[in-house]
Design a protein around this motif. Structure first.
Motif, PDB file in Angstrom:
ATOM      1  N   MET A   1      21.085  -7.532 -13.649  1.00 35.13           N
ATOM      2  CA  MET A   1      20.062  -8.289 -12.917  1.00 35.13           C
ATOM      3  C   MET A   1      20.436  -8.314 -11.439  1.00 35.13           C
ATOM      4  SD  MET A   1      18.813 -12.222 -13.441  1.00 35.13           S
ATOM      5  CE  MET A   1      20.447 -12.878 -13.099  1.00 35.13           C
ATOM      6  N   GLN A   2      19.540  -7.834 -10.608  1.00 35.11           N
ATOM      7  CA  GLN A   2      19.754  -7.829  -9.165  1.00 35.11           C
ATOM      8  C   GLN A   2      19.516  -9.228  -8.597  1.00 35.11           C
ATOM      9  OE1 GLN A   2      20.578  -5.247  -6.738  1.00 35.11           O
ATOM     10  NE2 GLN A   2      20.812  -7.137  -5.581  1.00 35.11           N
ATOM     11  N   LYS A   3      20.471  -9.732  -7.835  1.00 37.84           N
ATOM     12  CA  LYS A   3      20.311 -11.021  -7.177  1.00 37.84           C
ATOM     13  C   LYS A   3      20.089 -10.807  -5.683  1.00 37.84           C
ATOM     14  CE  LYS A   3      23.128 -13.650 -10.438  1.00 37.84           C
ATOM     15  NZ  LYS A   3      24.297 -14.562 -10.605  1.00 37.84           N
ATOM     16  N   TYR A   4      19.162 -11.570  -5.114  1.00 38.93           N
ATOM     17  CA  TYR A   4      18.805 -11.429  -3.713  1.00 38.93           C
ATOM     18  C   TYR A   4      19.154 -12.697  -2.936  1.00 38.93           C
ATOM     19  CZ  TYR A   4      16.139  -7.452  -5.425  1.00 38.93           C
ATOM     20  OH  TYR A   4      15.777  -6.279  -6.027  1.00 38.93           O
ATOM     21  N   HIS A   5      19.401 -12.527  -1.650  1.00 40.87           N
ATOM     22  CA  HIS A   5      19.641 -13.664  -0.770  1.00 40.87           C
ATOM     23  C   HIS A   5      18.361 -13.932   0.022  1.00 40.87           C
ATOM     24  CE1 HIS A   5      24.340 -13.615  -0.511  1.00 40.87           C
ATOM     25  NE2 HIS A   5      23.882 -13.601  -1.745  1.00 40.87           N
ATOM     26  N   VAL A   6      17.907 -15.149   0.001  1.00 41.44           N
ATOM     27  CA  VAL A   6      16.731 -15.528   0.781  1.00 41.44           C
ATOM     28  C   VAL A   6      17.194 -16.421   1.929  1.00 41.44           C
ATOM     29  CG1 VAL A   6      16.230 -17.447  -0.809  1.00 41.44           C
ATOM     30  CG2 VAL A   6      14.469 -16.642   0.772  1.00 41.44           C
ATOM     31  N   ILE A  14       9.998 -15.653  16.141  1.00 39.90           N
ATOM     32  CA  ILE A  14       9.055 -15.993  15.076  1.00 39.90           C
ATOM     33  C   ILE A  14       9.824 -16.276  13.794  1.00 39.90           C
ATOM     34  CG2 ILE A  14       7.111 -15.162  13.697  1.00 39.90           C
ATOM     35  CD1 ILE A  14       6.459 -13.283  16.082  1.00 39.90           C
ATOM     36  N   PRO A  15       9.582 -17.418  13.132  1.00 41.20           N
ATOM     37  CA  PRO A  15      10.282 -17.706  11.883  1.00 41.20           C
ATOM     38  C   PRO A  15       9.878 -16.722  10.780  1.00 41.20           C
ATOM     39  CG  PRO A  15       9.254 -19.695  12.793  1.00 41.20           C
ATOM     40  CD  PRO A  15       8.719 -18.530  13.552  1.00 41.20           C
ATOM     41  N   ASN A  16      10.874 -16.221  10.062  1.00 42.93           N
ATOM     42  CA  ASN A  16      10.641 -15.315   8.941  1.00 42.93           C
ATOM     43  C   ASN A  16      11.515 -15.733   7.766  1.00 42.93           C
ATOM     44  OD1 ASN A  16       9.106 -12.484   9.678  1.00 42.93           O
ATOM     45  ND2 ASN A  16      10.014 -13.441  11.478  1.00 42.93           N
ATOM     46  N   ARG A  17      10.923 -15.792   6.565  1.00 41.44           N
ATOM     47  CA  ARG A  17      11.725 -15.975   5.363  1.00 41.44           C
ATOM     48  C   ARG A  17      11.914 -14.591   4.753  1.00 41.44           C
ATOM     49  NH1 ARG A  17       8.922 -19.616   2.778  1.00 41.44           N
ATOM     50  NH2 ARG A  17      10.166 -21.403   3.482  1.00 41.44           N
ATOM     51  N   VAL A  18      13.154 -14.151   4.700  1.00 39.95           N
ATOM     52  CA  VAL A  18      13.461 -12.779   4.294  1.00 39.95           C
ATOM     53  C   VAL A  18      14.253 -12.795   2.993  1.00 39.95           C
ATOM     54  CG1 VAL A  18      14.579 -10.611   4.960  1.00 39.95           C
ATOM     55  CG2 VAL A  18      13.483 -12.043   6.706  1.00 39.95           C
ATOM     56  N   ILE A  19      13.800 -12.019   2.032  1.00 39.61           N
ATOM     57  CA  ILE A  19      14.473 -11.876   0.744  1.00 39.61           C
ATOM     58  C   ILE A  19      15.057 -10.470   0.706  1.00 39.61           C
ATOM     59  CG2 ILE A  19      14.185 -11.945  -1.763  1.00 39.61           C
ATOM     60  CD1 ILE A  19      11.463 -13.456  -1.094  1.00 39.61           C
ATOM     61  N   ALA A  20      16.375 -10.356   0.560  1.00 40.64           N
ATOM     62  CA  ALA A  20      16.997  -9.039   0.642  1.00 40.64           C
ATOM     63  C   ALA A  20      18.264  -8.967  -0.198  1.00 40.64           C
ATOM     64  CB  ALA A  20      17.321  -8.710   2.095  1.00 40.64           C
ATOM     65  N   ASP A  21      18.602  -7.753  -0.567  1.00 41.49           N
ATOM     66  CA  ASP A  21      19.869  -7.457  -1.238  1.00 41.49           C
ATOM     67  C   ASP A  21      21.002  -7.918  -0.315  1.00 41.49           C
ATOM     68  OD1 ASP A  21      22.225  -6.214  -2.128  1.00 41.49           O
ATOM     69  OD2 ASP A  21      21.188  -4.432  -2.820  1.00 41.49           O
ATOM     70  N   PRO A  22      21.939  -8.720  -0.798  1.00 42.11           N
ATOM     71  CA  PRO A  22      23.004  -9.223   0.093  1.00 42.11           C
ATOM     72  C   PRO A  22      23.845  -8.123   0.727  1.00 42.11           C
ATOM     73  CG  PRO A  22      23.513  -9.674  -2.216  1.00 42.11           C
ATOM     74  CD  PRO A  22      22.082  -9.233  -2.172  1.00 42.11           C
ATOM     75  N   PRO A  66      25.999  -6.448   6.839  1.00 43.54           N
ATOM     76  CA  PRO A  66      25.274  -6.719   5.598  1.00 43.54           C
ATOM     77  C   PRO A  66      24.472  -8.021   5.708  1.00 43.54           C
ATOM     78  CG  PRO A  66      27.581  -7.252   5.319  1.00 43.54           C
ATOM     79  CD  PRO A  66      27.450  -6.645   6.684  1.00 43.54           C
ATOM     80  N   TRP A  67      23.398  -8.091   4.964  1.00 40.11           N
ATOM     81  CA  TRP A  67      22.519  -9.260   4.991  1.00 40.11           C
ATOM     82  C   TRP A  67      23.296 -10.540   4.659  1.00 40.11           C
ATOM     83  CZ3 TRP A  67      18.637 -11.252   7.110  1.00 40.11           C
ATOM     84  CH2 TRP A  67      17.848 -12.252   6.527  1.00 40.11           C
ATOM     85  N   LYS A  68      24.283 -10.455   3.778  1.00 41.42           N
ATOM     86  CA  LYS A  68      25.033 -11.643   3.390  1.00 41.42           C
ATOM     87  C   LYS A  68      25.816 -12.228   4.563  1.00 41.42           C
ATOM     88  CE  LYS A  68      29.069  -9.037   1.714  1.00 41.42           C
ATOM     89  NZ  LYS A  68      29.836  -8.620   0.503  1.00 41.42           N
ATOM     90  N   SER A  69      26.055 -11.415   5.616  1.00 44.60           N
ATOM     91  CA  SER A  69      26.811 -11.902   6.777  1.00 44.60           C
ATOM     92  C   SER A  69      25.920 -12.528   7.840  1.00 44.60           C
ATOM     93  CB  SER A  69      27.600 -10.747   7.402  1.00 44.60           C
ATOM     94  OG  SER A  69      28.539 -10.229   6.496  1.00 44.60           O
ATOM     95  N   VAL A  70      24.602 -12.428   7.677  1.00 45.13           N
ATOM     96  CA  VAL A  70      23.680 -13.011   8.654  1.00 45.13           C
ATOM     97  C   VAL A  70      23.492 -14.483   8.322  1.00 45.13           C
ATOM     98  CG1 VAL A  70      21.358 -12.929   9.617  1.00 45.13           C
ATOM     99  CG2 VAL A  70      22.523 -10.802   8.983  1.00 45.13           C
ATOM    100  N   ALA A  71      23.686 -15.333   9.303  1.00 46.08           N
ATOM    101  CA  ALA A  71      23.645 -16.774   9.069  1.00 46.08           C
ATOM    102  C   ALA A  71      22.216 -17.267   8.856  1.00 46.08           C
ATOM    103  CB  ALA A  71      24.268 -17.506  10.252  1.00 46.08           C
ATOM    104  N   GLU A  72      22.102 -18.324   8.070  1.00 48.88           N
ATOM    105  CA  GLU A  72      20.823 -19.032   7.945  1.00 48.88           C
ATOM    106  C   GLU A  72      20.397 -19.515   9.327  1.00 48.88           C
ATOM    107  OE1 GLU A  72      17.560 -20.711   5.862  1.00 48.88           O
ATOM    108  OE2 GLU A  72      19.185 -19.484   5.047  1.00 48.88           O
ATOM    109  N   ASP A  73      19.100 -19.392   9.622  1.00 48.48           N
ATOM    110  CA  ASP A  73      18.517 -19.801  10.904  1.00 48.48           C
ATOM    111  C   ASP A  73      19.029 -18.974  12.090  1.00 48.48           C
ATOM    112  OD1 ASP A  73      16.971 -21.855   9.771  1.00 48.48           O
ATOM    113  OD2 ASP A  73      18.683 -23.219   9.809  1.00 48.48           O
ATOM    114  N   ALA A  74      19.549 -17.779  11.804  1.00 46.39           N
ATOM    115  CA  ALA A  74      20.012 -16.911  12.887  1.00 46.39           C
ATOM    116  C   ALA A  74      18.842 -16.513  13.792  1.00 46.39           C
ATOM    117  CB  ALA A  74      20.664 -15.659  12.316  1.00 46.39           C
ATOM    118  N   GLU A  75      19.147 -16.374  15.077  1.00 45.42           N
ATOM    119  CA  GLU A  75      18.169 -15.877  16.053  1.00 45.42           C
ATOM    120  C   GLU A  75      18.419 -14.379  16.219  1.00 45.42           C
ATOM    121  OE1 GLU A  75      15.771 -17.301  17.865  1.00 45.42           O
ATOM    122  OE2 GLU A  75      16.060 -19.451  17.494  1.00 45.42           O
TER     123      GLU A  75
END
Length: 929
Positions: A1-6, A14-22, A66-75
């Motif tokens: 099962m693939q798990k994604y980071h949102v 512009i605010p974006n909610r992004v769902i991606a492979d970590p 990698p996406w997992k290294s990008v902080a929540e609310d990053a600019e």
């Protein structure tokens, strides 16, 4: 099962909610999920900076984050958030007006890195800028970097309020000439804003039926293919088709590429290059394709390609021309006959001018006899090989790639695919540089084979490692040179034998081998010459066209030899060159007189710079760091060898004119070349530059103007443009000398479409006008070139005596390329050529495919490897048979700068290295001798 980071992030505010492979890299999320293709992907390993974005105020190479290294609310700030084509940021404006871009592939990355610098330091010095760009691994292969620093410094002044941004639309006043100006290239505004779609960008906009293609390339230099097992791979998820040679043969194709040998002395017909290697045949170089997996996604295609099983019988390998010519060497092709009994030699080019010089050399007061070797220089474009194919509205199989010779490629692959040329269409994509490698079909035949086999659109993109090890390189030359000079320092004769390592294919080898004769001692008066060039098959990487094609090899040998002979004569290197210069009436090694003789005036012009450089080197040298000065002269042609022609058409419209031709653009500025030439030709009717529309490099829409190679386009296509404009003006002209409008032309039934055509034209040795001719097969004599470019290169270096490390501190080029169409373009071409020459001299190489498979290992020069102090001296001797007096410009700057660097190193520390690159280890070894 693939798990994604949102995560919620702000992208360009512009605010974006992004769902991606970590584990997915930020660059691919920005491009593929956010659809912001201004961020490019080059090396995929953080070595080039084309993917630079700003995250929370810091420069980030997004291809390694990698996406997992990008902080929540990053600019996250991308190039799209900096400015738009109608509202430019100061950096974007400055890059345009300073020519801080050429192909434009690296430009968004440079602007993003520079934005972060100026946010942190509003008043940087030039060295601050260079340190910053070096620190962030931001690379350019085109510009030579100086214009980029100029751009950042000017943008900083604008942002500080010390300078105003000039309106680009008003840079040219009514009635002013585009010709001879610094008017920006039309596509610059799109390149600096990230809106110029390159191949990988265009691929994101293909129909959803598109398949991703991955070639299966066994890692071997030489082997027999015993079996190709695709059974397991065919069953893997997403796989639509695995294409093999059988699919091409089933379409009645020959599975061969037409190779352009074109030599009466060759023992091969040029059809030896396989499209896809079949079972029972041989792989003859690293990266040979045996199958192609077509699948729904890149990941699926790569997984299936790894599952294809290829059984090989390894064969003996030849990786150096010296090994290939040994009497007991294995043969790369059993069926191709040897030349003059030399193993693996398939072609030769004799050179006979004047009397046999042997006796004169034997009796000469000073004799130089040496052997030189030039390296297999890699092109190192930052955009990797990519392209796609599909069936167009008329059912033609259409291939869009980085081709710089769309008609030639069409004819080279159609028969091999089993297609009539009329059923094939080739279009050039916007491209991130080539420097000549795309004279060769590299992926066109593979993409077309996949479209044929699947009936669906197909996209193919190599990663950087694949791109480096699978695309052509510069051919190494082994040169044996013997020159004699009398007691007064005059050259009395010369002999030259050169051995060309062309890899396992003959394609494009003939013109290359010719260059070893055409440019051997070309800047000098030498009545008596003898020489012969031999071309060899090896199992190293096949060698194709590279900027200045054959000249860097030849000048490495002869310009180093000239320095060494000057020393034997007890003369200063510049004085010796001046004493032996070609003068009006003298002939080149081909026996042809030059159309102009500017070298004496050029030496007079550069001598004060040379004298100052010598004084500076003497004053700054210490025991730890020795300074040296080196000189070299290079001459190169501005048309294809022998008969050459081009066509360009023009159509008058209500809004202006449309030009149709195939002046392919690989960063050198085809758009401004066309616009500048046509604008000058159409000045009687007052056409503005923005009224000149271009339809370029599409075999379905534009006539054949030839390849964007041999520095030919400004002359050949330019003259065709002038001819088409002349015909249009003649049709528009009334009896009273005024001109009809478009509506009046239509009302009077006068055609509004005209064809322009030009054949390479010169004055022969008797002063008569004629067209260029091929060289005589027995003597190498003829009239191969209508126009030439001339350069005198002056390098100033510093060498650390303990380590052998060399730094080029200043470089001066005095060049004559005829009347200049656009100074931004010519300056960029010349600085970029110097930078590549410095790389060729001291850094770049491609020897071991297991080591030389990334930009850093191959020696790509970064900004601190190239001096910020580059000076260009333009001398514009008009050419009779060039548009408004122009010749070409692109290749002369890489003809001999490396030889000047080598001569400067010797001048600094007395270390004469005769094989490229001149590494610290070689310098230390030579110093010990």
């Amino acid at each position: 099962m693939q798990k994604y980071h949102v995560k919620t992030v702000r992208v360009n505010g512009i605010p974006n909610r992004v769902i991606a492979d970590p584990e997915e890299k930020l660059a691919k999320i920005i491009r593929n999920q956010l659809k912001l293709t201004g961020t490019k992907i080059g090396c995929d390993c953080g070595q080039c900076g084309v993917c630079n974005v700003i995250v929370d105020g810091k420069v980030v190479r997004s291809c390694i984050v990698p996406w997992k290294s990008v902080a929540e609310d990053a600019e996250i700030l991308t190039i799209e958030g900096i400015g738009t084509p109608t509202k430019l940021h100061a950096l974007q404006w400055a890059f345009i007006v300073h020519g801080g871009l050429q192909c434009g592939f690296c430009t968004p990355g440079f602007i993003m890195a520079s934005k972060a610098l100026l946010d942190e330091n509003p008043s940087p010095t030039r060295e601050d800028v260079r340190d910053w760009l070096q620190k962030h691994w931001t690379a350019c292969r085109c510009t030579g970097y100086k214009q980029i620093v100029d751009s950042v410094m000017d943008a900083a002044a604008v942002l500080r309020g010390e300078k105003e941004m000039e309106d680009l639309a008003k840079m040219l006043k009514p009635g002013d000439s585009v010709w001879g100006s610094r008017y920006p290239r039309p596509n610059a505004v799109y390149k600096v804003t990230g809106t110029w779609d390159f191949g990988d960008d265009a691929a994101t906009k293909l129909p959803e039926e598109v398949l991703f293609a991955v070639p299966v390339c066994p890692e071997t230099h030489h082997a027999k293919v015993k079996k190709i097992d695709i059974a397991a791979a065919e069953k893997m998820p997403g796989v639509a088709k695995i294409v093999t040679a059988g699919d091409i043969l089933a379409n009645k194709g020959t599975n061969r590429i037409r190779g352009q040998v074109g030599s009466p002395t060759a023992t091969t017909d040029g059809w030896e290059r396989r499209m896809i290697v079949e079972e029972g045949d041989k792989i003859r170089q690293w990266g040979e394709c045996v199958a192609i997996v077509c699948a729904a996604t890149e990941k699926q295609a790569r997984e299936a390609a790894a599952a294809v099983k290829v059984e090989l019988e390894e064969l003996p390998v030849l990786l150096h021309v010296k090994d290939a010519m040994k009497p007991d060497a294995p043969k790369v092709y059993d069926e191709i006959e040897e030349i003059d009994g030399i193993r693996n030699c398939f072609n030769k080019r004799p050179l006979i001018k004047g009397n046999d010089p042997k006796a004169a050399i034997d009796k000469a007061a000073h004799i130089l006899e040496e052997e030189f070797y030039s390296s297999r220089q890699p092109h190192l474009t930052l955009e990797t090989d990519c392209g796609f194919g599909y069936y167009d509205e008329e059912g033609r199989l259409t291939v869009q790639t980085k081709s710089i010779c769309v008609y030639r490629h069409l004819l080279m692959i159609s028969r091999g695919l089993g297609l009539a040329p009329s059923k094939l269409r080739v279009i050039q994509n916007n491209m991130g540089a080539s420097f000549g490698y795309k004279v060769a079909p590299t992926n066109e035949h593979l993409i077309a084979a996949c479209v044929l086999a699947t009936g669906r659109p197909v996209y193919m993109r190599l990663n950087m490692k694949e791109h480096i090890v699978r695309t052509p390189k510069r051919s190494p030359f082994l040169m044996k040179i013997r020159i004699g000079a009398n007691e007064n320092g005059k050259i009395v004769g010369a002999e030259h034998t050169w051995y060309v390592d062309h890899g396992p294919y003959s394609e494009s080898s003939q013109d290359l081998t010719n260059k070893g004769g055409q440019f051997f001692l070309a800047p000098y008066h030498v009545d008596d010459l003898r020489g012969c060039g031999y071309t060899f098959f090896t199992n190293h990487r096949w060698c194709g066209a590279f900027r200045a094609y054959g000249a860097p090899q030849t000048y490495w040998g002869c310009e180093t030899a000239i320095d060494m002979l000057a020393e034997k004569c007890g003369m200063d290197p510049l004085d010796f060159r001046e004493k032996n210069l070609i003068r009006p009436g003298d002939t080149f090694p081909s026996g042809q007189k030059s159309e102009v003789y500017p070298l004496q005036a050029m030496i007079t012009r550069i001598r004060p710079y040379y004298n100052i450089a010598k004084k500076r080197a003497a004053a700054l040298s210490t025991a730890e760091v020795k300074r040296g000065v080196g000189i070299a002269i290079g001459i190169y042609n501005s048309n294809d060898d022998g008969p050459d022609d081009a066509t360009s058409n023009i159509e008058l419209t209500r809004d202006g004119v449309i030009l149709y031709n195939t002046w392919e653009d690989h960063g050198q500025g085809a758009d401004i070349g066309c616009v500048g030439t046509a604008h000058e030709a159409l000045k009687p009717i007052g056409i503005r530059p923005e009224q000149i529309k271009l339809v370029l490099s599409d075999t379905a829409k534009a006539p054949n103007s030839g390849a964007a190679a041999a520095s030919r386009c400004q002359v050949m296509v330019g003259m065709a443009i002038v001819e088409s404009c002349r015909k249009l003006l003649d049709a528009m002209r009334r009896d009273d000398g005024t001109y009809r409008t478009y509506d009046e032309m239509i009302a009077e039934g006068i055609p509004t479409f005209y064809e322009g055509y030009w054949k390479a034209t010169l004055r022969n040795n008797e002063g008569e006008v004629q067209h260029c001719t091929d060289m005589d097969g027995a003597t190498g004599q003829g009239y191969p070139f209508a126009n030439h470019m001339f350069g005198i290169f002056l390098a100033e270096v510093a060498v650390e005596t303990k380590t052998g490390k060399t730094t080029v501190e200043k470089f001066t080029l005095c060049g004559d390329v005829g009347k200049i169409n656009n100074f931004l373009v010519v300056d960029g071409q010349q600085m970029g050529g110097i930078a590549q020459g410095i790389g060729l001299a001291i850094k770049e190489d491609f020897v071991d495919v297991k080591t030389h498979n990334n930009l850093l290992a191959c020696g790509l020069p970064y900004i601190k490897d190239i001096p910020d102090d580059i000076q260009l001296i333009h001398m514009e001797t008009p050419r009779e048979f060039g548009p408004f007096g122009a010749a070409g410009t692109g290749e002369m700057p890489l003809s001999a700068p490396h030889a000047a660097v080598g001569n400067a190193i010797y001048n600094a520390v007395g270390a004469r290295v005769k094989d490229l690159p001149i590494t610290p280890e070689k310098i230390l070894a030579a110093m010990k001798k």
